[in-house]
Design an enzyme around this catalytic site. Structure first.
Site, PDB file in Angstrom:
ATOM      1  N   CYS A 316       0.836  -1.208   0.000  1.00 51.70           N
ATOM      2  CA  CYS A 316       0.000   0.000   0.000  1.00 51.70           C
ATOM      3  C   CYS A 316       0.868   1.253   0.000  1.00 51.70           C
ATOM      4  O   CYS A 316       0.467   2.290  -0.526  1.00 51.70           O
ATOM      5  CB  CYS A 316      -0.954  -0.007   1.191  1.00 51.70           C
ATOM      6  SG  CYS A 316      -0.133  -0.105   2.799  1.00 51.70           S
ATOM      7  N   HIS A 861      -1.460   1.655   7.496  1.00 54.28           N
ATOM      8  CA  HIS A 861      -1.955   1.479   6.126  1.00 54.28           C
ATOM      9  C   HIS A 861      -1.908   2.817   5.401  1.00 54.28           C
ATOM     10  O   HIS A 861      -2.205   3.869   5.980  1.00 54.28           O
ATOM     11  CB  HIS A 861      -3.385   0.937   6.160  1.00 54.28           C
ATOM     12  CG  HIS A 861      -3.962   0.673   4.802  1.00 54.28           C
ATOM     13  ND1 HIS A 861      -3.391  -0.211   3.914  1.00 54.28           N
ATOM     14  CD2 HIS A 861      -5.054   1.191   4.180  1.00 54.28           C
ATOM     15  CE1 HIS A 861      -4.116  -0.244   2.807  1.00 54.28           C
ATOM     16  NE2 HIS A 861      -5.125   0.601   2.955  1.00 54.28           N
TER      17      HIS A 861
END
Length: 927
Positions: A316, A861
């Protein structure tokens, strides 16, 4: 069979299931069936068959019995009951059949059993309902096996008739099967029907490849599918459609109104939005095979740039940076045109052009018409080859990758094939403008690429020797600005305070506490603010789902465990309490669906905020006593006879029964039955939860003594708010419990968190001494000095990348700053921060992309927010998932890297929203 099972020993029953499970799992393949079983029943069965292992129940609890199983032996579980997994709001008679709750979690709510295991348990225990699910292929390589617990739920719209139906179908089923199911539901023949991808109630693609799976066609959960009856004479229908999907007459009848169909509110409905309202042009795109080839690739609208990136395993950080770069208009245009002639394969500082080629290929895929997420494996492989620190599946810093990528692309695309050697001269008192232009010309002579054109600026660096006052001025290029954040030492928290004696309405207080403080700091600050009496104390609680999730009684609980979106309450209770339980009053109201005669009841659901009152366990508690206590707690919300609601300031005046209720409760706590007092008050619809989790109606029967559980510290009482009862009380005071800290509009953010992007920039430009490790060698003193350093912006790039330094590192610790930075989206004015005062051009920037980081150090994230300039609309890019967002959602404390574009009034837009490139080194000096 049940009788046979009873003859089995516990060990035999357990061993039978174990053997079947091992054999079944070893042979699992695509198409096999697994069954859901409620975790509650499964756990009971495990405890039942394991109870003889150590002579007692194997549930982790202690026991005084060691040896033979005593009278405390667990009973054989009753029949399997999966009812708690079922969404009872959906009728089993509907086309959907039995529907599960949408929020079930494997291992918490249910487990999956192979069919053979389920069959054996079912033969022994019976029950149900049966919840079979199929095994499918998943993963990037489509070789991983997964049980499809939630098949696609699709909304079928029959046109022109207007009928609708929802169905469940596996994403691995073919379009042909969907076609067959639709014909079956609407009683049509296959030749009568065309199926369309009806995303966002727009005809995006004709689904005529009957062998393609719904997964390959990019059909998402809760998506709309148009089932169109092919009849040229039907009003509102389309002309006959050929087998290849082209339209005979090229015309399109009026589309149904968007308001005709309610939006589902599903994840799929928000994942993408229509890019082009001109449905006719979209259909005409399907007339030729040249646009999409013979593969039958379906698209959703004519606009591009809304393609996600698959996560290859903790990638990510890479996906978020790539999306921001490919949506930089100058780069998008450059790499979509022929850039190969600018690749510099001789540059020893580059990657032989391979990084640029891999990035260009990836960019073109992301800007292609298709919407299937792209797996960036080739690019990741090139990245790992030239930057081994980014290899593997570990999480990395998105900004570090971005810095490497910009520098690597620059070297691969450097137009300078042979870099000349140029020695920089000292300023020696020359005008700054002359020195700055000289430095920039020297830089361009060695570095000339699209990256320099777009992203590189120049700042002025001034060093002053603290001993001889020697001044050294240099003008250095920069690719991005890394701005420091001032770590917040305090935190604002909002807590709603309730009274248990009916003396006042609840009131929300916002207090400032140490950010790394403890619950005792919060309670102390709150006690001072809410005027707590000497004989009172505060009981702090966290509310989730309209229930008390936990009492925060430990004063050493860290405040960092309380999140900004949590809901906190504090209850004023007497300070001296012995042998006391807490009565929790849970509010419920009857939820209904539908309108008019079609209304149906969904049952009583919790709402509002629970109220708490202490009860002494030394006294006998009756039903009347609980009625009086509840009356007292609710008394501030009593409406007056003039239908006005009371307020905290006049509660004692507006609630005439309050003083009586107070005395009644006092009598009840002394042991009086209180039944005579209650006769003057209307009985409230109360349900007491007893020690067996059964509800006791406190409005019927005589005034019996209530038996309180000895194991629990809380007594749960439900009050059911009918429409009639709501006419007597104003419950708005217990609704809409505020969050601990909610960022509202910009002005509120600025008020609660004063740190702005301008403040960060000023800290970056502030004069400060060099750290001892970076002391400067003074050419006049001939010694290393701890000089003072001052940075100034001199030349700003077309695209200004700003990195917020959220991560700090030291020998002893690593730390992330979650400080909210109030950054402007529009009109980011840097005019006054540019040191070149001969420049009369205003330096105004607008945000078009940013990278977010959620979580802490070493984890978390990354996502990106990106504005499609040709749509003037923001989207959230979360790996393969893309969803539209409102502009006010762009700002958050997760913002990590910001991308700004210069606002040029004379900038003319090119096609596809990609603007013409402006080369910064061709701009006159001082720009």
């Amino acid at each position: 069979m049940a009788e046979v099972a009873r003859q089995l020993t516990l060990e035999e029953e357990k061993q039978t299931i174990r053997d079947i499970a091992v054999a079944a799992e070893a042979q699992t393949k695509v198409g096999d069936t697994f069954y859901l079983i409620t975790q509650r029943w499964w756990q009971n069965w495990l405890e039942y068959v394991n109870q003889n292992q150590s002579g007692n129940v194997n549930d982790g609890s202690s026991s005084e019995h060691h040896g033979s199983v005593s009278s405390s032996t667990l009973k054989r579980p009753s029949c399997i009951d999966n009812s708690d997994l079922i969404d009872e709001t959906v009728s089993e008679d509907s086309a959907l059949g039995i529907e599960l709750h949408d929020t079930l979690v494997e291992g918490t709510d249910y487990i999956l059993l192979p069919q053979e295991v389920w069959n054996q348990l079912y033969s022994w225990y019976g029950g149900g309902p049966l919840l079979p699910r199929k095994v499918i292929n998943t993963g990037l390589s489509q070789t991983e096996l997964s049980v499809e617990v939630y098949p696609l739920r699709l909304q079928l719209h029959l046109m022109p008739k207007g009928d609708r139906s929802a169905i469940r179908i596996s994403k691995k089923e073919t379009i042909g099967e969907l076609h067959r199911r639709a014909c079956e539901i609407f009683d049509l023949t296959p030749k009568q029907v065309s199926i369309w991808d009806y995303f966002s109630h727009q005809k995006h693609a004709l689904m005529n490849d009957m062998e393609k799976t719904l997964d390959d066609a990019n059909i998402q959960m809760d998506q709309d599918i148009l089932v169109e009856v092919i009849d040229s004479k039907t009003e509102g229908g389309m002309g006959p459609v050929q087998e290849n999907g082209s339209v005979h007459n090229g015309t399109l009848a009026a589309q149904p109104s968007l308001s005709s169909f309610p939006t589902s509110g599903s994840s799929s409905a928000s994942k993408y939005s229509s890019r082009n309202g001109n449905s006719e042009s979209q259909l005409q795109n399907l007339n030729t095979d040249k646009a999409y080839g013979s593969s039958g690739v379906s698209t959703r609208g004519s606009s591009c740039g809304l393609t996600g990136l698959l996560n290859l395993g903790n990638t990510c950080f890479m996906n978020s940076a790539i999306q921001c770069l490919v949506h930089t208009p100058e780069f998008a245009r450059y790499f979509r045109e022929d850039y190969h002639q600018e690749i510099n394969r001789q540059n020893p500082l580059g990657m032989v052009g391979e990084l640029a080629l891999a990035f260009g290929d990836l960019l073109r895929k992301l800007w292609a018409p298709g919407r299937a997420p792209v797996a960036p494996r080739p690019f990741k492989a090139k990245l790992a080859r030239f930057a081994p620190q980014f290899s593997g599946c570990s999480q990395h810093d998105s900004q570090e990758l971005l810095a490497f990528l910009l520098d690597g692309l620059h070297e691969d695309l450097n137009r300078v094939k042979h870099k000349p050697y140029i020695k920089s001269r000292d300023a020696d008192g020359r005008p700054d403008e002359e020195v700055a232009d000289e430095y920039w010309a020297n830089h361009i002579a060695r570095n000339d690429s699209i990256i320099v054109d777009v992203c590189q600026g120049q700042y002025k660096s001034t060093l002053v020797c603290p001993v001889c006052n020697k001044v050294s001025v240099t003008f250095d290029p920069f690719m991005y600005l890394s701005l420091p954040l001032q770590p917040a030492t305090t935190r604002s928290m909002t807590v709603t305070v309730f009274t248990c004696d009916g003396s006042a309405l609840p009131e929300a207080y916002t207090i400032t506490v140490p950010k790394q403080g403890r619950c005792r700091d919060l309670i102390q600050a709150l006690s001072n603010l809410c005027s707590l009496q000497l004989n009172e104390k505060l009981l702090l609680a966290e509310i989730r789902g309209h229930l008390i999730y936990r009492f925060l009684e430990d004063p050493l609980i860290s405040l960092s465990s309380i999140k900004d979106d949590d809901h906190l309450t504090a209850y004023k209770i007497p300070k001296v309490l012995k042998n006391t339980k807490f009565l929790q009053l849970i509010h419920r109201r009857e939820e209904q669906q539908g309108t008019g005669n079609a209304q149906s009841t969904l049952g009583w659901k919790p709402y509002g905020t629970p109220l708490v009152s202490p009860i002494s366990c030394d006294d006998t508690i009756t039903r009347s006593d609980i009625q009086l206590i509840v009356h007292t707690m609710l008394s501030p919300m009593l409406r007056t006879k003039n239908s006005g609601a009371v307020t905290s300031s006049n509660a004692s005046v507006a609630a005439p029964d309050q003083s009586h209720a107070d005395s009644d409760v006092t009598d009840a706590r002394k042991g009086d039955s209180g039944s005579s007092k209650l006769m003057s008050l209307e009985k409230l619809p109360l349900q007491l939860v007893d020690e067996n989790n059964a509800c006791i109606d406190l409005t019927v029967g005589d005034d019996k003594v209530v038996k309180l559980s000895s194991s629990s510290m809380s007594i749960l009482v439900f009050v059911d708010w009918s429409q009639k009862l709501l006419g007597s009380y104003d419950t708005s005071h217990i609704e809409n419990l505020p969050e601990v800290c909610k960022y509202g509009h910009v002005s509120k953010k600025a008020r609660n968190e004063p740190l702005s992007l301008y403040t960060c920039l000023e800290a970056f430009l502030r004069e400060e001494p060099l750290v001892p490790e970076d002391m400067w060698y003074c050419p006049q003193c001939k010694e290393r000095r701890q000089a003072s350093k001052k940075l100034d912006l001199w030349r700003l790039p077309e695209v200004l990348v700003i990195h917020l330094k959220r991560f700090s590192y030291s020998r002893s610790m690593k730390h992330k700053l979650d400080t909210f930075v109030n950054f402007p989206i529009h009109d980011f004015d840097l005019t006054n921060y540019v040191a070149n005062k001969n420049n009369t051009r205003r330096q105004i920037y607008e945000l078009y992309a940013l990278i977010n980081h959620y979580g802490g150090m070493g984890s978390g994230h990354y996502t990106s927010h990106i504005k499609l300039l040709d749509e003037n609309r923001w989207y959230n890019f979360d790996d393969s998932h893309i969803s539209p967002i409102n502009e006010e959602e762009v700002k958050s404390a997760a913002a990590y890297v910001l991308f700004y574009r210069r606002v040029n009034n004379d900038r003319s837009s090119a096609s596809n929203g990609v603007y013409s490139t402006v080369s910064s080194h061709n701009i006159p000096s001082g720009s």
